[in-house]
Write a protein that holds these residues in place. Structure first.
Motif, PDB file in Angstrom:
ATOM      1  N   GLU A   1       0.852  -1.190   0.000  1.00 20.25           N
ATOM      2  CA  GLU A   1       0.000   0.000   0.000  1.00 20.25           C
ATOM      3  C   GLU A   1       0.889   1.242   0.000  1.00 20.25           C
ATOM      4  N   ALA A   2       0.497   2.231  -0.767  1.00 19.65           N
ATOM      5  CA  ALA A   2       1.293   3.448  -0.929  1.00 19.65           C
ATOM      6  C   ALA A   2       1.578   4.140   0.407  1.00 19.65           C
ATOM      7  N   ARG A   3       0.700   4.014   1.354  1.00 22.88           N
ATOM      8  CA  ARG A   3       0.907   4.705   2.645  1.00 22.88           C
ATOM      9  C   ARG A   3       2.081   4.126   3.432  1.00 22.88           C
ATOM     10  N   PHE A   4       2.548   2.923   3.085  1.00 25.39           N
ATOM     11  CA  PHE A   4       3.684   2.311   3.774  1.00 25.39           C
ATOM     12  C   PHE A   4       5.012   2.521   3.050  1.00 25.39           C
ATOM     13  N   VAL A   5       4.971   2.626   1.732  1.00 27.11           N
ATOM     14  CA  VAL A   5       6.187   2.673   0.910  1.00 27.11           C
ATOM     15  C   VAL A   5       7.016   3.911   1.245  1.00 27.11           C
ATOM     16  N   GLY A   6       8.256   3.676   1.633  1.00 24.59           N
ATOM     17  CA  GLY A   6       9.169   4.765   1.953  1.00 24.59           C
ATOM     18  C   GLY A   6       8.920   5.440   3.280  1.00 24.59           C
ATOM     19  N   ARG A   7       7.894   5.011   4.016  1.00 27.05           N
ATOM     20  CA  ARG A   7       7.541   5.660   5.283  1.00 27.05           C
ATOM     21  C   ARG A   7       7.722   4.766   6.499  1.00 27.05           C
ATOM     22  N   VAL A   8       7.661   3.454   6.282  1.00 27.70           N
ATOM     23  CA  VAL A   8       7.746   2.490   7.379  1.00 27.70           C
ATOM     24  C   VAL A   8       9.037   1.690   7.206  1.00 27.70           C
ATOM     25  N   PRO A   9       9.739   1.388   8.307  1.00 30.48           N
ATOM     26  CA  PRO A   9      10.981   0.623   8.186  1.00 30.48           C
ATOM     27  C   PRO A   9      10.750  -0.789   7.652  1.00 30.48           C
ATOM     28  N   CYS A  10      11.754  -1.293   6.977  1.00 37.01           N
ATOM     29  CA  CYS A  10      11.758  -2.661   6.458  1.00 37.01           C
ATOM     30  C   CYS A  10      11.476  -3.640   7.594  1.00 37.01           C
ATOM     31  N   GLU A  11      10.644  -4.636   7.329  1.00 40.55           N
ATOM     32  CA  GLU A  11      10.294  -5.599   8.367  1.00 40.55           C
ATOM     33  C   GLU A  11      11.409  -6.605   8.632  1.00 40.55           C
ATOM     34  N   ALA A  12      12.408  -6.672   7.764  1.00 39.12           N
ATOM     35  CA  ALA A  12      13.523  -7.605   7.978  1.00 39.12           C
ATOM     36  C   ALA A  12      14.684  -6.943   8.717  1.00 39.12           C
ATOM     37  N   CYS A  13      15.168  -5.807   8.195  1.00 40.22           N
ATOM     38  CA  CYS A  13      16.345  -5.173   8.812  1.00 40.22           C
ATOM     39  C   CYS A  13      15.984  -4.031   9.755  1.00 40.22           C
ATOM     40  N   GLY A  14      14.828  -3.416   9.561  1.00 40.00           N
ATOM     41  CA  GLY A  14      14.399  -2.326  10.427  1.00 40.00           C
ATOM     42  C   GLY A  14      15.131  -1.012  10.208  1.00 40.00           C
ATOM     43  N   ARG A  15      16.026  -0.942   9.230  1.00 39.76           N
ATOM     44  CA  ARG A  15      16.820   0.269   9.011  1.00 39.76           C
ATOM     45  C   ARG A  15      16.335   1.073   7.810  1.00 39.76           C
ATOM     46  N   ALA A  16      16.306   0.445   6.663  1.00 41.33           N
ATOM     47  CA  ALA A  16      15.916   1.139   5.428  1.00 41.33           C
ATOM     48  C   ALA A  16      14.387   1.138   5.297  1.00 41.33           C
ATOM     49  N   PRO A  17      13.832   2.075   4.551  1.00 44.41           N
ATOM     50  CA  PRO A  17      12.379   2.101   4.367  1.00 44.41           C
ATOM     51  C   PRO A  17      11.896   0.963   3.467  1.00 44.41           C
ATOM     52  N   MET A  18      10.719   0.430   3.787  1.00 51.53           N
ATOM     53  CA  MET A  18      10.165  -0.635   2.947  1.00 51.53           C
ATOM     54  C   MET A  18       9.789  -0.073   1.597  1.00 51.53           C
ATOM     55  N   LYS A  19      10.066  -0.863   0.566  1.00 49.12           N
ATOM     56  CA  LYS A  19       9.802  -0.450  -0.807  1.00 49.12           C
ATOM     57  C   LYS A  19       9.061  -1.510  -1.613  1.00 49.12           C
ATOM     58  N   LEU A  20       9.242  -2.817  -1.270  1.00 50.35           N
ATOM     59  CA  LEU A  20       8.687  -3.905  -2.066  1.00 50.35           C
ATOM     60  C   LEU A  20       8.075  -4.979  -1.166  1.00 50.35           C
ATOM     61  N   PRO A  21       7.129  -5.754  -1.694  1.00 49.59           N
ATOM     62  CA  PRO A  21       6.482  -6.787  -0.886  1.00 49.59           C
ATOM     63  C   PRO A  21       7.352  -8.034  -0.745  1.00 49.59           C
ATOM     64  N   GLY A  22       7.507  -8.499   0.486  1.00 46.79           N
ATOM     65  CA  GLY A  22       8.230  -9.743   0.741  1.00 46.79           C
ATOM     66  C   GLY A  22       7.264 -10.832   1.165  1.00 46.79           C
ATOM     67  N   ASP A  23       7.801 -11.979   1.512  1.00 51.33           N
ATOM     68  CA  ASP A  23       6.950 -13.095   1.932  1.00 51.33           C
ATOM     69  C   ASP A  23       6.174 -12.782   3.206  1.00 51.33           C
ATOM     70  N   LEU A  24       6.805 -12.075   4.139  1.00 51.67           N
ATOM     71  CA  LEU A  24       6.152 -11.800   5.417  1.00 51.67           C
ATOM     72  C   LEU A  24       5.801 -10.333   5.628  1.00 51.67           C
ATOM     73  N   GLY A  25       6.014  -9.507   4.636  1.00 47.63           N
ATOM     74  CA  GLY A  25       5.677  -8.092   4.771  1.00 47.63           C
ATOM     75  C   GLY A  25       6.550  -7.223   3.897  1.00 47.63           C
ATOM     76  N   GLY A  26       6.540  -5.918   4.165  1.00 48.55           N
ATOM     77  CA  GLY A  26       7.284  -4.963   3.361  1.00 48.55           C
ATOM     78  C   GLY A  26       8.775  -5.017   3.626  1.00 48.55           C
ATOM     79  N   LEU A  27       9.561  -4.961   2.546  1.00 50.60           N
ATOM     80  CA  LEU A  27      11.011  -5.040   2.650  1.00 50.60           C
ATOM     81  C   LEU A  27      11.683  -3.884   1.917  1.00 50.60           C
ATOM     82  N   CYS A  28      12.896  -3.548   2.361  1.00 51.19           N
ATOM     83  CA  CYS A  28      13.710  -2.596   1.609  1.00 51.19           C
ATOM     84  C   CYS A  28      14.247  -3.332   0.373  1.00 51.19           C
ATOM     85  N   ILE A  29      14.838  -2.607  -0.544  1.00 47.91           N
ATOM     86  CA  ILE A  29      15.312  -3.222  -1.785  1.00 47.91           C
ATOM     87  C   ILE A  29      16.372  -4.284  -1.506  1.00 47.91           C
ATOM     88  N   ALA A  30      17.317  -4.008  -0.613  1.00 47.80           N
ATOM     89  CA  ALA A  30      18.384  -4.976  -0.319  1.00 47.80           C
ATOM     90  C   ALA A  30      17.823  -6.259   0.296  1.00 47.80           C
TER      91      ALA A  30
END
Length: 98
Positions: free
Chosen positions: A12-41
């Motif tokens: 959802e657009a409201r999460f992209v670039g605004r919420v931290p990655c669910e895996a590393c917690g550092r970079a902003p989430m950008k893409l959908p992963g298996d368990l939630g939003g992830l950063c590109i790396a």
């Protein structure tokens, strides 16, 4: 392309670039992963692990075109919006979710 058979749903657009990655917690989430939003790396790492598992089992190995470095020109000026990944340097674009 990469998302054709993946069944992944865009973030959802409201999460992209605004919420931290669910895996590393550092970079902003950008893409959908298996368990939630992830950063590109983290997205690239998840896809690479999925490909290794599939190859080890003798199954289909899905392609991944979204990485921290553009596969077309090696630029690190890449971004994503929840379902599209692109390179700002060479204008390479790929859909990674539906």
């Amino acid at each position: 392309m990469a998302a054709a058979g993946s069944g992944r749903r865009r973030l959802e657009a409201r999460f992209v670039g605004r919420v931290p990655c669910e895996a590393c917690g550092r970079a902003p989430m950008k893409l959908p992963g298996d368990l939630g939003g992830l950063c590109i790396a983290c997205y690239a790492g998840e896809r690479q692990a999925e490909s290794r598992r599939a190859a080890g089992a003798g199954g289909f190995v899905p392609a991944n075109f979204a990485t921290a470095t553009c596969l077309a020109c090696a630029s690190t000026d890449v971004d994503a919006n929840g379902y599209l990944y692109w390179c700002n340097a060479c204008r390479y674009v790929v859909r990674v979710a539906q």
